[in-house]
Design a protein around this motif. Sequence first.
Motif, short mmCIF file in Angstrom:
data_model
loop_
_atom_site.label_atom_id
_atom_site.label_comp_id
_atom_site.label_asym_id
_atom_site.label_seq_id
_atom_site.Cartn_x
_atom_site.Cartn_y
_atom_site.Cartn_z
N UNK A 1 21.05 21.95 -4.01
CA UNK A 1 21.48 21.21 -5.20
C UNK A 1 22.89 20.66 -5.02
N UNK A 2 23.74 21.43 -4.40
CA UNK A 2 25.10 20.94 -4.13
C UNK A 2 25.05 19.76 -3.16
N UNK A 3 24.21 19.85 -2.15
CA UNK A 3 24.07 18.74 -1.20
C UNK A 3 23.54 17.48 -1.88
N UNK A 4 22.76 17.66 -2.94
CA UNK A 4 22.23 16.51 -3.67
C UNK A 4 23.25 15.87 -4.59
N UNK A 42 10.29 23.01 -0.63
CA UNK A 42 9.52 21.76 -0.69
C UNK A 42 9.49 21.23 -2.12
N UNK A 43 9.28 22.12 -3.09
CA UNK A 43 9.26 21.72 -4.50
C UNK A 43 10.62 21.19 -4.94
N UNK A 44 11.69 21.77 -4.42
CA UNK A 44 13.02 21.26 -4.75
C UNK A 44 13.13 19.81 -4.32
N UNK A 45 12.74 19.50 -3.09
CA UNK A 45 12.89 18.12 -2.61
C UNK A 45 11.93 17.17 -3.31
N UNK A 46 10.76 17.67 -3.68
CA UNK A 46 9.80 16.80 -4.35
C UNK A 46 10.20 16.49 -5.78
N UNK A 47 10.79 17.48 -6.50
CA UNK A 47 11.00 17.31 -7.94
C UNK A 47 12.43 17.57 -8.40
N UNK A 74 4.13 8.48 11.33
CA UNK A 74 3.98 9.15 10.05
C UNK A 74 5.24 8.92 9.22
N UNK A 75 5.10 9.11 7.91
CA UNK A 75 6.25 9.00 7.02
C UNK A 75 6.94 10.36 6.93
N UNK A 76 8.27 10.36 6.99
CA UNK A 76 9.02 11.60 6.84
C UNK A 76 10.14 11.41 5.84
N UNK A 77 10.45 12.49 5.11
CA UNK A 77 11.65 12.53 4.26
C UNK A 77 12.72 13.27 5.02
N UNK A 78 13.84 12.63 5.24
CA UNK A 78 14.95 13.27 5.92
C UNK A 78 15.75 14.12 4.95
N UNK A 79 16.09 15.34 5.35
CA UNK A 79 16.92 16.21 4.51
C UNK A 79 18.35 15.67 4.45
#
Length: 431
Positions: free
Chosen positions: A237-240, A334-339, A422-427
């Motif tokens: 969350x801090x990184x976001x 995973x849920x954190x990044x999705x939502x 493939x599609x990827x989400x980068x952290x």
Amino acid sequence: MAWFGRKQQETVVEEIPEEPRLPEPPALNASGLRSVADHTAYLLGLVEPLEPFGTPLLEAWDQVMCEDIDSMINVPPNSTAKVAGYAVRAADLLDDSGLLAEPLDVVDPTVERLPEGGAVVVAAGDVLPRGANAVLPATFATLEGNRAHLIEKVAEGEYVRAAGEHLSVGTRLLSEGEVLDDRAMGLLAGAGIDKVMVRPRPRVIVISSGEHLVDPGAVVEHGDATDANSYMIAAAARAAGATVFRVAVHSNDPDAIRTAITDQLIRADLVISTTGGRREDYEAVVGVMNDLGLVDTVDVAMSPGRTQTFGLIGEDDERVPMLMLPGNPVSAYVSFHAFARPLIRRLMGARTEHRAVRAITDTMLRSMKGTMHLLRGRVTLEGSIRHVQQVSMPHALGELSRSNSLIILDESVETVRAGQAVKVWLFDEED
């Protein structure tokens, strides 16, 4: 016969106030699941960006601009010399016949305005005196006493870095919606901007609960587990972009959980609940959420993280969004990044879409049709081409620590062969 007619009493229908409820959720698919896209859009529709406020420039780093910013000054503010030589008036270098003029008088550099026929000795970077419009390089003249004898001429503007050459007053620097990074801060400071209007960092409260969870460093008794999820999610969350506070409740007691949540609402823009992997830990929090506000619990067509719970909790006019993450570390992350990350970005007023790129998979990938699979991956660069490998380890936290992305296999995908994109989400945005 009655002397007076009796007035028939009107029936009073007491209006029962309608119970508050969440807006109508998206429809489920034939399997009784909500799509990831629909669930994300639904949650984002329940949250508004935070109100903007004015703040000193240095405090606004990594926050979203809420105004258009134009330069208030010229950059550079004064005309300066590009080379060492003489600040001059270009018109003084030629006589009426178009030949080199008589020697120029070298005057004191503190002169308020350069007189006609005068010159001021300058070094590279020196501010030109008023009236000067060119710089005569030192090799273009010889100095005898206080007289500069001309060898070559220059035109107006030559060897001068003019005021406003880089930025002029009124030039658009940043627009509403842009994020203020370190380079943008330098740009604004250089343009004379010391305060900006931004949205504040969302205050995210990560509440950890679970009867058998203990903090790192504590004694781990038989049946206990060290709490990793809340630390991982607080850091994410801090990184976001959020300001994060972590609170631990070493219990499943509803009163203790309720107190922990309600005590934090006064300073929360978003509450995120994390637990251990026990089902009773999760259910204890969901029960309290139902007591405190309006709750949406649904099975989402994704793996991992199928069961998702969201609520608006607190008083009717001051409800705070709360997201309940699954207890499994991989499902939680995973849920954190999705939502959760999109919700934080929504509060910031920033773009909520994930940074999606294409990468070549080095191995075959499989998923189940009808479910979005979010696989842990490690992206590497070979020249300008991204490659990704699925990361799979028995130790969930070890698997996450090795990953720098999520491989996204949409609901329609069943198999991806090695060598396909493939599609990827980068952290991390810089990857």
